[in-house]
Design a protein around this motif. Structure first.
Motif, PDB file in Angstrom:
ATOM      1  N   LYS A 260       0.841  -1.204   0.000  1.00  0.00           N
ATOM      2  CA  LYS A 260       0.000   0.000   0.000  1.00  0.00           C
ATOM      3  C   LYS A 260       0.874   1.251   0.000  1.00  0.00           C
ATOM      4  CE  LYS A 260      -4.450  -1.317   1.921  1.00  0.00           C
ATOM      5  NZ  LYS A 260      -4.396  -2.726   1.614  1.00  0.00           N
ATOM      6  N   THR A 261       0.283   2.365  -0.427  1.00  0.00           N
ATOM      7  CA  THR A 261       0.994   3.637  -0.383  1.00  0.00           C
ATOM      8  C   THR A 261       0.868   4.247   1.009  1.00  0.00           C
ATOM      9  OG1 THR A 261      -0.913   4.978  -1.033  1.00  0.00           O
ATOM     10  CG2 THR A 261       0.456   4.053  -2.805  1.00  0.00           C
ATOM     11  N   VAL A 262       1.667   5.260   1.259  1.00  0.00           N
ATOM     12  CA  VAL A 262       1.622   5.966   2.540  1.00  0.00           C
ATOM     13  C   VAL A 262       0.227   6.530   2.791  1.00  0.00           C
ATOM     14  CG1 VAL A 262       2.452   8.021   3.753  1.00  0.00           C
ATOM     15  CG2 VAL A 262       4.085   6.518   2.599  1.00  0.00           C
ATOM     16  N   LEU A 263      -0.323   7.210   1.800  1.00  0.00           N
ATOM     17  CA  LEU A 263      -1.644   7.837   1.962  1.00  0.00           C
ATOM     18  C   LEU A 263      -2.740   6.801   2.146  1.00  0.00           C
ATOM     19  CD1 LEU A 263      -3.293  10.428   2.015  1.00  0.00           C
ATOM     20  CD2 LEU A 263      -3.434  10.331  -0.482  1.00  0.00           C
ATOM     21  N   ASP A 264      -2.732   5.736   1.344  1.00  0.00           N
ATOM     22  CA  ASP A 264      -3.775   4.712   1.433  1.00  0.00           C
ATOM     23  C   ASP A 264      -3.745   3.989   2.782  1.00  0.00           C
ATOM     24  OD1 ASP A 264      -4.724   5.306  -1.061  1.00  0.00           O
ATOM     25  OD2 ASP A 264      -3.643   3.691  -2.084  1.00  0.00           O
ATOM     26  N   THR A 265      -2.554   3.816   3.342  1.00  0.00           N
ATOM     27  CA  THR A 265      -2.418   3.120   4.627  1.00  0.00           C
ATOM     28  C   THR A 265      -3.224   3.813   5.710  1.00  0.00           C
ATOM     29  OG1 THR A 265      -0.214   2.268   4.074  1.00  0.00           O
ATOM     30  CG2 THR A 265      -0.762   2.442   6.414  1.00  0.00           C
ATOM     31  N   VAL A 266      -3.183   5.129   5.713  1.00  0.00           N
ATOM     32  CA  VAL A 266      -3.913   5.885   6.736  1.00  0.00           C
ATOM     33  C   VAL A 266      -5.370   6.088   6.333  1.00  0.00           C
ATOM     34  CG1 VAL A 266      -3.972   8.039   8.057  1.00  0.00           C
ATOM     35  CG2 VAL A 266      -1.777   7.035   7.407  1.00  0.00           C
ATOM     36  N   ALA A 267      -5.605   6.367   5.060  1.00  0.00           N
ATOM     37  CA  ALA A 267      -6.969   6.684   4.596  1.00  0.00           C
ATOM     38  C   ALA A 267      -7.925   5.510   4.790  1.00  0.00           C
ATOM     39  CB  ALA A 267      -6.938   7.101   3.129  1.00  0.00           C
ATOM     40  N   GLU A 268      -7.424   4.275   4.705  1.00  0.00           N
ATOM     41  CA  GLU A 268      -8.318   3.114   4.781  1.00  0.00           C
ATOM     42  C   GLU A 268      -8.940   2.927   6.167  1.00  0.00           C
ATOM     43  OE1 GLU A 268      -6.045  -0.327   3.781  1.00  0.00           O
ATOM     44  OE2 GLU A 268      -4.880  -0.329   5.649  1.00  0.00           O
ATOM     45  N   VAL A 269      -8.343   3.504   7.209  1.00  0.00           N
ATOM     46  CA  VAL A 269      -8.915   3.365   8.563  1.00  0.00           C
ATOM     47  C   VAL A 269      -9.480   4.685   9.092  1.00  0.00           C
ATOM     48  CG1 VAL A 269      -7.448   1.417   9.194  1.00  0.00           C
ATOM     49  CG2 VAL A 269      -6.642   3.736   9.632  1.00  0.00           C
ATOM     50  N   ALA A 270      -9.308   5.765   8.336  1.00  0.00           N
ATOM     51  CA  ALA A 270      -9.780   7.091   8.771  1.00  0.00           C
ATOM     52  C   ALA A 270     -11.219   7.278   8.308  1.00  0.00           C
ATOM     53  CB  ALA A 270      -8.866   8.179   8.213  1.00  0.00           C
ATOM     54  N   GLU A 271     -12.168   6.918   9.165  1.00  0.00           N
ATOM     55  CA  GLU A 271     -13.569   6.884   8.756  1.00  0.00           C
ATOM     56  C   GLU A 271     -14.150   8.259   8.445  1.00  0.00           C
ATOM     57  OE1 GLU A 271     -15.818   4.788  11.672  1.00  0.00           O
ATOM     58  OE2 GLU A 271     -14.630   2.945  11.499  1.00  0.00           O
ATOM     59  N   ASP A 272     -13.882   9.232   9.302  1.00  0.00           N
ATOM     60  CA  ASP A 272     -14.538  10.537   9.161  1.00  0.00           C
ATOM     61  C   ASP A 272     -13.555  11.664   8.831  1.00  0.00           C
ATOM     62  OD1 ASP A 272     -16.973   9.346   9.827  1.00  0.00           O
ATOM     63  OD2 ASP A 272     -16.567   9.564  11.969  1.00  0.00           O
TER      64      ASP A 272
ATOM     65  N   ASP B 105       5.641  14.601  -1.762  1.00  0.00           N
ATOM     66  CA  ASP B 105       6.150  13.641  -2.754  1.00  0.00           C
ATOM     67  C   ASP B 105       6.311  12.225  -2.189  1.00  0.00           C
ATOM     68  OD1 ASP B 105       8.254  14.102  -1.062  1.00  0.00           O
ATOM     69  OD2 ASP B 105       9.719  14.572  -2.615  1.00  0.00           O
ATOM     70  N   MET B 106       6.017  12.048  -0.881  1.00  0.00           N
ATOM     71  CA  MET B 106       6.121  10.721  -0.268  1.00  0.00           C
ATOM     72  C   MET B 106       4.769  10.027  -0.139  1.00  0.00           C
ATOM     73  SD  MET B 106       8.832  11.436   2.836  1.00  0.00           S
ATOM     74  CE  MET B 106       8.889   9.687   3.288  1.00  0.00           C
ATOM     75  N   LEU B 107       3.677  10.749  -0.379  1.00  0.00           N
ATOM     76  CA  LEU B 107       2.359  10.207  -0.090  1.00  0.00           C
ATOM     77  C   LEU B 107       1.988   9.028  -0.983  1.00  0.00           C
ATOM     78  CD1 LEU B 107       0.299  13.454   0.607  1.00  0.00           C
ATOM     79  CD2 LEU B 107       1.632  12.040   2.182  1.00  0.00           C
ATOM     80  N   ASP B 108       2.504   8.998  -2.209  1.00  0.00           N
ATOM     81  CA  ASP B 108       2.206   7.896  -3.126  1.00  0.00           C
ATOM     82  C   ASP B 108       3.299   6.831  -3.129  1.00  0.00           C
ATOM     83  OD1 ASP B 108      -0.227   8.987  -3.991  1.00  0.00           O
ATOM     84  OD2 ASP B 108       0.793  10.296  -5.415  1.00  0.00           O
ATOM     85  N   ARG B 109       4.222   6.948  -2.176  1.00  0.00           N
ATOM     86  CA  ARG B 109       5.312   5.971  -2.088  1.00  0.00           C
ATOM     87  C   ARG B 109       4.820   4.706  -1.387  1.00  0.00           C
ATOM     88  NH1 ARG B 109      10.763   8.338   0.240  1.00  0.00           N
ATOM     89  NH2 ARG B 109      10.320   9.703  -1.536  1.00  0.00           N
ATOM     90  N   LYS B 110       5.267   3.549  -1.877  1.00  0.00           N
ATOM     91  CA  LYS B 110       4.885   2.291  -1.239  1.00  0.00           C
ATOM     92  C   LYS B 110       5.573   2.149   0.119  1.00  0.00           C
ATOM     93  CE  LYS B 110       3.479  -0.702  -5.033  1.00  0.00           C
ATOM     94  NZ  LYS B 110       3.684  -2.032  -5.651  1.00  0.00           N
ATOM     95  N   VAL B 111       4.883   1.497   1.041  1.00  0.00           N
ATOM     96  CA  VAL B 111       5.412   1.299   2.389  1.00  0.00           C
ATOM     97  C   VAL B 111       6.721   0.517   2.349  1.00  0.00           C
ATOM     98  CG1 VAL B 111       4.943   0.224   4.632  1.00  0.00           C
ATOM     99  CG2 VAL B 111       3.114   1.426   3.425  1.00  0.00           C
ATOM    100  N   SER B 112       6.854  -0.386   1.384  1.00  0.00           N
ATOM    101  CA  SER B 112       8.060  -1.211   1.284  1.00  0.00           C
ATOM    102  C   SER B 112       9.317  -0.379   1.054  1.00  0.00           C
ATOM    103  CB  SER B 112       7.913  -2.224   0.144  1.00  0.00           C
ATOM    104  OG  SER B 112       7.688  -1.567  -1.096  1.00  0.00           O
ATOM    105  N   LEU B 113       9.146   0.845   0.559  1.00  0.00           N
ATOM    106  CA  LEU B 113      10.298   1.708   0.264  1.00  0.00           C
ATOM    107  C   LEU B 113      10.663   2.633   1.430  1.00  0.00           C
ATOM    108  CD1 LEU B 113       9.366   2.693  -3.408  1.00  0.00           C
ATOM    109  CD2 LEU B 113      10.915   0.881  -2.642  1.00  0.00           C
TER     110      LEU B 113
ATOM    111  N   ARG C 125       6.580   5.916  12.089  1.00  0.00           N
ATOM    112  CA  ARG C 125       5.775   7.139  12.097  1.00  0.00           C
ATOM    113  C   ARG C 125       4.467   6.950  11.333  1.00  0.00           C
ATOM    114  NH1 ARG C 125       8.355  10.763   9.275  1.00  0.00           N
ATOM    115  NH2 ARG C 125      10.445   9.881   9.069  1.00  0.00           N
ATOM    116  N   LEU C 126       4.511   6.153  10.272  1.00  0.00           N
ATOM    117  CA  LEU C 126       3.287   5.873   9.519  1.00  0.00           C
ATOM    118  C   LEU C 126       2.312   5.050  10.360  1.00  0.00           C
ATOM    119  CD1 LEU C 126       1.741   6.077   6.864  1.00  0.00           C
ATOM    120  CD2 LEU C 126       2.923   3.992   6.092  1.00  0.00           C
ATOM    121  N   ALA C 127       2.841   4.079  11.092  1.00  0.00           N
ATOM    122  CA  ALA C 127       1.994   3.281  11.989  1.00  0.00           C
ATOM    123  C   ALA C 127       1.356   4.179  13.053  1.00  0.00           C
ATOM    124  CB  ALA C 127       2.830   2.184  12.645  1.00  0.00           C
TER     125      ALA C 127
END
Length: 317
Positions: A130-142, A160-168, A176-178
């Protein structure tokens, strides 16, 4: 040009500045406001949040808990402290139901107790694809997408990091993403295991402020004594297989526990001796610093003498 704009902005009087702005000769410099981050809450839980009854638990050949009893109510902010290896993180896992006691009970309240658990190895559970943004957005309900980006920005994730994959990401970036993922998950109970690891000072301050305004219940394990002092109103010490209850903040705990107070004063004195640069940057005068140092040493000696007196009285009685 930008430098000139700031010089004009800082140096002109209000009337002259307004006139120039009306004539569109001077533009007010853009100042980004720091957005406030709050834990999303899902109503109120019942009064009884966690109940531990006669709990026993052993790991391999070591007894960590033996008939431990405690009750945690709605709105309490609790620090669990004790030496390394005493079972603090294990206690959080028992509360979360990730481990089962050997005997006794660990009960979560029945009415609207919604736990949000942050464990030390939280980053290891992230989806690497998943990307950085998607990782957080998927659990952010409101949360609006701009607010999610604002949270990530406060935790040093640039645009420029928001679309980066977590693996990178590096290990620290994953941590920090967690943390960001944890911050947006709805709850009425926060369970945190060393949450300030890998966080910079602004992120720690953001967490402290968010917890202070959180109306639910908080249970945390942390070696960061400053963090604990800012947020808790009750201390549980894991000691000799039991939970010793100090129904007050961290200063109250130090007031009641002489051994802990001695260690805290020794630690402060040691840190001051090792940080001459920090002392040089202090706003206190030299005389004030000397007076403070003397005051601490006097408090240390008084605590030590009082502790010695108590030990002697026990010895002769």
């Amino acid at each position: 040009m930008l430098k000139l704009m700031y010089q004009l902005w800082a140096g002109l009087s209000g009337d002259k500045l307004e006139k120039l702005q009306e004539e569109e000769q001077v533009e007010k410099p853009f100042i980004r406001k720091q957005m406030k981050i709050r834990f999303p809450e899902r109503g109120r839980s019942g009064k009884e949040v966690v109940t531990i009854k006669n709990m026993g638990f052993s790991y391999e050949d070591k007894v960590l808990f033996e008939k431990a009893n405690i009750s945690i109510g709605r709105g309490e902010k609790i620090a669990i402290i004790g030496p390394n290896g005493c079972g603090k993180s294990t206690l959080l896992k028992l509360i979360m139901g990730l481990q089962s006691p050997d005997n006794g009970e660990v009960i979560l309240g029945e009415h609207n107790v919604l736990p949000n658990y942050f464990e030390q190895n939280q980053a290891e559970a992230l989806d690497l694809e998943k990307t950085v943004l998607d990782t957080v957005a998927e659990v952010a309900e409101d949360w609006r997408i701009d607010d999610i980006k604002g949270l990530l920005g406060r935790c040093n994730f640039k645009a420029d990091m928001l679309d980066r994959k977590v693996s990178l990401l590096s290990g620290g970036e994953k941590a920090r993403l967690a943390f960001c993922k944890f911050m947006v998950t709805p709850s009425t109970l926060l369970v945190l295991d060393e949450p300030t690891n890998h966080l910079d000072i602004p992120s720690k301050e953001m967490l402290e402020e968010a917890i202070s305004e959180y109306e639910g219940t908080v249970i945390t394990v942390s070696h960061d004594r400053y963090f604990i002092k800012q947020i808790v109103n009750r201390v549980l010490e894991v000691k000799d297989g039991n939970l010793e209850d100090y129904n007050g903040d961290y200063d109250y705990y130090l007031e009641k526990n002489l051994d802990a107070r001695e260690k805290a004063l020794e630690r402060e004195a040691e840190l001051e001796d090792k940080s001459p640069k920090a002392k040089a940057k202090s706003k206190m005068s030299k005389a004030e610093r000397e007076a403070r140092k003397k005051q601490k040493m006097q408090a240390f000696q008084q605590a030590k003498q009082k502790s010695k007196g108590l030990k002697n009285s026990k010895r002769w009685n």
